[in-house]
Design a protein around this motif. Structure first.
Motif, PDB file in Angstrom:
ATOM      1  N   PHE A   1      -8.613  17.403 -33.025  1.00  0.00           N
ATOM      2  CA  PHE A   1      -7.325  18.057 -33.216  1.00  0.00           C
ATOM      3  C   PHE A   1      -7.005  18.505 -34.644  1.00  0.00           C
ATOM      4  O   PHE A   1      -5.961  19.115 -34.849  1.00  0.00           O
ATOM      5  CB  PHE A   1      -6.208  17.129 -32.736  1.00  0.00           C
ATOM      6  N   ASP A   2      -7.864  18.220 -35.610  1.00  0.00           N
ATOM      7  CA  ASP A   2      -7.543  18.647 -36.966  1.00  0.00           C
ATOM      8  C   ASP A   2      -7.481  20.176 -37.042  1.00  0.00           C
ATOM      9  O   ASP A   2      -8.363  20.876 -36.546  1.00  0.00           O
ATOM     10  CB  ASP A   2      -8.583  18.119 -37.955  1.00  0.00           C
ATOM     11  N   ARG A   3      -6.449  20.696 -37.696  1.00  0.00           N
ATOM     12  CA  ARG A   3      -6.243  22.145 -37.745  1.00  0.00           C
ATOM     13  C   ARG A   3      -7.088  22.837 -38.818  1.00  0.00           C
ATOM     14  O   ARG A   3      -7.261  24.061 -38.762  1.00  0.00           O
ATOM     15  CB  ARG A   3      -4.761  22.454 -37.999  1.00  0.00           C
ATOM     16  N   ASN A   4      -7.599  22.083 -39.772  1.00  0.00           N
ATOM     17  CA  ASN A   4      -8.259  22.708 -40.917  1.00  0.00           C
ATOM     18  C   ASN A   4      -9.766  22.467 -40.985  1.00  0.00           C
ATOM     19  O   ASN A   4     -10.478  23.272 -41.598  1.00  0.00           O
ATOM     20  CB  ASN A   4      -7.617  22.196 -42.217  1.00  0.00           C
ATOM     21  N   PHE A   5     -10.244  21.386 -40.389  1.00  0.00           N
ATOM     22  CA  PHE A   5     -11.678  21.110 -40.477  1.00  0.00           C
ATOM     23  C   PHE A   5     -12.448  22.067 -39.575  1.00  0.00           C
ATOM     24  O   PHE A   5     -12.154  22.166 -38.375  1.00  0.00           O
ATOM     25  CB  PHE A   5     -11.961  19.661 -40.096  1.00  0.00           C
ATOM     26  N   PRO A   6     -13.454  22.783 -40.093  1.00  0.00           N
ATOM     27  CA  PRO A   6     -14.081  23.873 -39.332  1.00  0.00           C
ATOM     28  C   PRO A   6     -14.878  23.441 -38.114  1.00  0.00           C
ATOM     29  O   PRO A   6     -15.234  24.288 -37.290  1.00  0.00           O
ATOM     30  CB  PRO A   6     -14.995  24.557 -40.364  1.00  0.00           C
TER      31      PRO A   6
ATOM     32  N   ARG B   1     -10.024  21.867 -32.143  1.00  0.00           N
ATOM     33  CA  ARG B   1      -8.787  22.626 -32.284  1.00  0.00           C
ATOM     34  C   ARG B   1      -8.974  23.811 -33.229  1.00  0.00           C
ATOM     35  O   ARG B   1      -8.535  24.919 -32.950  1.00  0.00           O
ATOM     36  CB  ARG B   1      -7.679  21.702 -32.793  1.00  0.00           C
ATOM     37  N   HIS B   2      -9.621  23.596 -34.364  1.00  0.00           N
ATOM     38  CA  HIS B   2      -9.848  24.674 -35.317  1.00  0.00           C
ATOM     39  C   HIS B   2     -10.740  25.750 -34.707  1.00  0.00           C
ATOM     40  O   HIS B   2     -10.488  26.953 -34.891  1.00  0.00           O
ATOM     41  CB  HIS B   2     -10.496  24.128 -36.586  1.00  0.00           C
ATOM     42  N   CYS B   3     -11.773  25.354 -33.981  1.00  0.00           N
ATOM     43  CA  CYS B   3     -12.667  26.330 -33.362  1.00  0.00           C
ATOM     44  C   CYS B   3     -11.924  27.209 -32.358  1.00  0.00           C
ATOM     45  O   CYS B   3     -12.108  28.436 -32.327  1.00  0.00           O
ATOM     46  CB  CYS B   3     -13.830  25.622 -32.675  1.00  0.00           C
ATOM     47  N   VAL B   4     -11.099  26.589 -31.522  1.00  0.00           N
ATOM     48  CA  VAL B   4     -10.353  27.362 -30.523  1.00  0.00           C
ATOM     49  C   VAL B   4      -9.365  28.301 -31.216  1.00  0.00           C
ATOM     50  O   VAL B   4      -9.155  29.433 -30.792  1.00  0.00           O
ATOM     51  CB  VAL B   4      -9.637  26.413 -29.542  1.00  0.00           C
ATOM     52  N   GLN B   5      -8.752  27.836 -32.291  1.00  0.00           N
ATOM     53  CA  GLN B   5      -7.860  28.692 -33.069  1.00  0.00           C
ATOM     54  C   GLN B   5      -8.605  29.905 -33.618  1.00  0.00           C
ATOM     55  O   GLN B   5      -8.094  31.041 -33.575  1.00  0.00           O
ATOM     56  CB  GLN B   5      -7.270  27.884 -34.219  1.00  0.00           C
ATOM     57  N   GLU B   6      -9.819  29.704 -34.127  1.00  0.00           N
ATOM     58  CA  GLU B   6     -10.610  30.810 -34.659  1.00  0.00           C
ATOM     59  C   GLU B   6     -11.031  31.778 -33.560  1.00  0.00           C
ATOM     60  O   GLU B   6     -11.082  32.994 -33.775  1.00  0.00           O
ATOM     61  CB  GLU B   6     -11.848  30.258 -35.383  1.00  0.00           C
ATOM     62  N   ILE B   7     -11.330  31.263 -32.377  1.00  0.00           N
ATOM     63  CA  ILE B   7     -11.655  32.138 -31.250  1.00  0.00           C
ATOM     64  C   ILE B   7     -10.464  33.029 -30.921  1.00  0.00           C
ATOM     65  O   ILE B   7     -10.607  34.240 -30.721  1.00  0.00           O
ATOM     66  CB  ILE B   7     -12.060  31.301 -30.020  1.00  0.00           C
ATOM     67  N   ARG B   8      -9.287  32.430 -30.885  1.00  0.00           N
ATOM     68  CA  ARG B   8      -8.068  33.212 -30.622  1.00  0.00           C
ATOM     69  C   ARG B   8      -7.881  34.311 -31.658  1.00  0.00           C
ATOM     70  O   ARG B   8      -7.568  35.467 -31.325  1.00  0.00           O
ATOM     71  CB  ARG B   8      -6.849  32.290 -30.628  1.00  0.00           C
ATOM     72  N   ASP B   9      -8.082  33.981 -32.931  1.00  0.00           N
ATOM     73  CA  ASP B   9      -7.861  34.956 -33.999  1.00  0.00           C
ATOM     74  C   ASP B   9      -8.952  36.019 -34.055  1.00  0.00           C
ATOM     75  O   ASP B   9      -8.732  37.110 -34.598  1.00  0.00           O
ATOM     76  CB  ASP B   9      -7.786  34.236 -35.351  1.00  0.00           C
ATOM     77  N   THR B  10     -10.135  35.713 -33.522  1.00  0.00           N
ATOM     78  CA  THR B  10     -11.257  36.646 -33.580  1.00  0.00           C
ATOM     79  C   THR B  10     -11.251  37.646 -32.436  1.00  0.00           C
ATOM     80  O   THR B  10     -11.688  38.792 -32.608  1.00  0.00           O
ATOM     81  CB  THR B  10     -12.592  35.857 -33.579  1.00  0.00           C
ATOM     82  N   LEU B  11     -10.773  37.238 -31.267  1.00  0.00           N
ATOM     83  CA  LEU B  11     -10.828  38.108 -30.092  1.00  0.00           C
ATOM     84  C   LEU B  11     -10.243  39.509 -30.315  1.00  0.00           C
ATOM     85  O   LEU B  11     -10.835  40.491 -29.862  1.00  0.00           O
ATOM     86  CB  LEU B  11     -10.137  37.427 -28.902  1.00  0.00           C
ATOM     87  N   PRO B  12      -9.103  39.656 -31.002  1.00  0.00           N
ATOM     88  CA  PRO B  12      -8.572  41.017 -31.186  1.00  0.00           C
ATOM     89  C   PRO B  12      -9.495  41.941 -31.974  1.00  0.00           C
ATOM     90  O   PRO B  12      -9.347  43.166 -31.901  1.00  0.00           O
ATOM     91  CB  PRO B  12      -7.258  40.775 -31.955  1.00  0.00           C
ATOM     92  N   TRP B  13     -10.466  41.395 -32.718  1.00  0.00           N
ATOM     93  CA  TRP B  13     -11.342  42.214 -33.554  1.00  0.00           C
ATOM     94  C   TRP B  13     -12.568  42.739 -32.810  1.00  0.00           C
ATOM     95  O   TRP B  13     -13.297  43.576 -33.348  1.00  0.00           O
ATOM     96  CB  TRP B  13     -11.810  41.400 -34.763  1.00  0.00           C
ATOM     97  N   VAL B  14     -12.816  42.248 -31.605  1.00  0.00           N
ATOM     98  CA  VAL B  14     -14.057  42.635 -30.919  1.00  0.00           C
ATOM     99  C   VAL B  14     -13.850  43.690 -29.847  1.00  0.00           C
ATOM    100  O   VAL B  14     -14.798  44.063 -29.168  1.00  0.00           O
ATOM    101  CB  VAL B  14     -14.758  41.401 -30.306  1.00  0.00           C
TER     102      VAL B  14
END
Length: 217
Positions: free
Chosen positions: A138-143, A147-160
């Motif tokens: 659940f850590d928001r900052n550790f890569p 939780r951080h991985c799912v957050q990055e997936i969410r932020d990346t999807l609009p770019w593809v």
């Protein structure tokens, strides 16, 4: 890498090719030569980190790069859950050892296997099963946290690409569920079952991305 040679940088190719050649030269040690085996795994991990860094520094951060990020974060989240699951089912000899010095040492090595030991120490003053699970899930900052991985997936999807509504809806719900999860409930209902459910959702997310961007081309 040969199939996408024109899409990757020369530096990436060189790092990957040198890594491949080193692996071919390795002679696996006997089952009793644990130190030699650990050194091989350390070499693999360092080479992977070098490849990640080279890719980030030498690829244009365009659609190709963002697709690599989607794959990286889905796989990374999945492997983090498997490291935790392995600890629960394989490493500990028996229930009587829970909370023992052996148990705590093994949890420390779980952190090390995810390259998380130093960053964990920034957030927690001691190693305990609940703290390690909380950090890696659940850590928001550790890569490497889920939780951080799912957050990055969410932020990346609009770019593809456009019209990624199905995977986007899935990952948003996934992220919301992670944010509302409680360690007490997870431990009470079963850690293995919770990790298994995360793996299932990651697989479904990967299949949704594949169906949207590849199967219908």
């Amino acid at each position: 890498a040969r199939t996408i040679r024109e899409d990757i940088s020369t530096d990436m190719w060189e790092v990957l090719n040198e890594f491949y050649l080193r692996l071919r030269e390795i002679k696996m040690p006997s089952e009793h030569a644990m130190d030699a085996f650990v050194e091989i795994l350390r070499e693999v991990r360092k080479s992977c980190l070098l490849f990640y860094g080279t890719a980030d520094a030498t690829l244009s951060h365009d659609e190709v790069w963002h697709f690599t990020m989607l794959g990286r974060y889905i796989e990374r989240a999945d492997k983090t859950t498997r490291i935790l699951d392995m600890k629960y089912f394989i490493l500990l000899p028996g229930p009587a050892d829970v909370g023992s010095s052996l148990d705590l040492v093994q949890w420390m090595w779980v952190l090390r296997s995810a390259s998380a030991h130093e960053m964990f120490n920034r957030s927690f003053s001691k190693v305990s099963p609940a703290f390690v699970v909380q950090f890696l899930l659940f850590d928001r900052n550790f890569p490497r946290s889920v939780r951080h991985c799912v957050q990055e997936i969410r932020d990346t999807l609009p770019w593809v690409g456009e019209d990624a509504s199905t995977p986007t809806a899935m990952v948003r719900q996934f992220l919301s569920d992670l944010d509302h999860a409680r360690m007490e409930e997870i431990l009470q209902t079963g850690m293995h079952e919770y990790l298994d459910e995360i793996q299932i959702r990651l697989n479904r997310l990967g299949l949704s991305i594949e169906e949207r961007f590849f199967r219908n081309q």
